[in-house]
Scaffold this motif. Structure first.
Motif: not given
Length: 96
Positions: A23-26, A41-45, A51-52
């Motif tokens: 989920n951190s991949r651009p 990134t998927p983390g934004h959704f 996600i750091n």
């Protein structure tokens, strides 16, 4: 998982860390500015922001018998992260 015998908690931790990696991949850049390296990134959704992770020391070269349980879980995570770009991402590139 190789020769590792993990408890359910350790296994779930590894799975959660792999989920964080995925989920951190651009996906795409957030701006057209060449000096801005931020990307969507998927983390934004999922949580509205990237996600750091706090960087951890490299332990992939330490023999397994010298590691306690938590460093063994971290080592598995680092091995997966090392193999991810080499084994999976290379397969996504189209070859001519």
């Amino acid at each position: 998982m190789g020769n590792f015998n993990l408890t359910i908690e350790e296994f779930l931790t590894v799975v959660n860390q792999v989920e964080g990696i995925l989920n951190s991949r651009p996906l795409i850049p957030l701006s057209s500015d060449p000096n801005d390296f931020s990307s969507l990134t998927p983390g934004h959704f999922l949580i509205g922001r990237p996600i750091n992770f706090i960087p951890e020391s490299k332990i992939t070269d330490i023999p397994d018998n010298r590691l306690s349980r938590w460093p063994q879980v971290q080592k598995i995570n680092q091995i997966i992260w090392k193999k991810w770009p080499r084994d999976y991402l290379n397969n996504l590139q189209q070859r001519v």
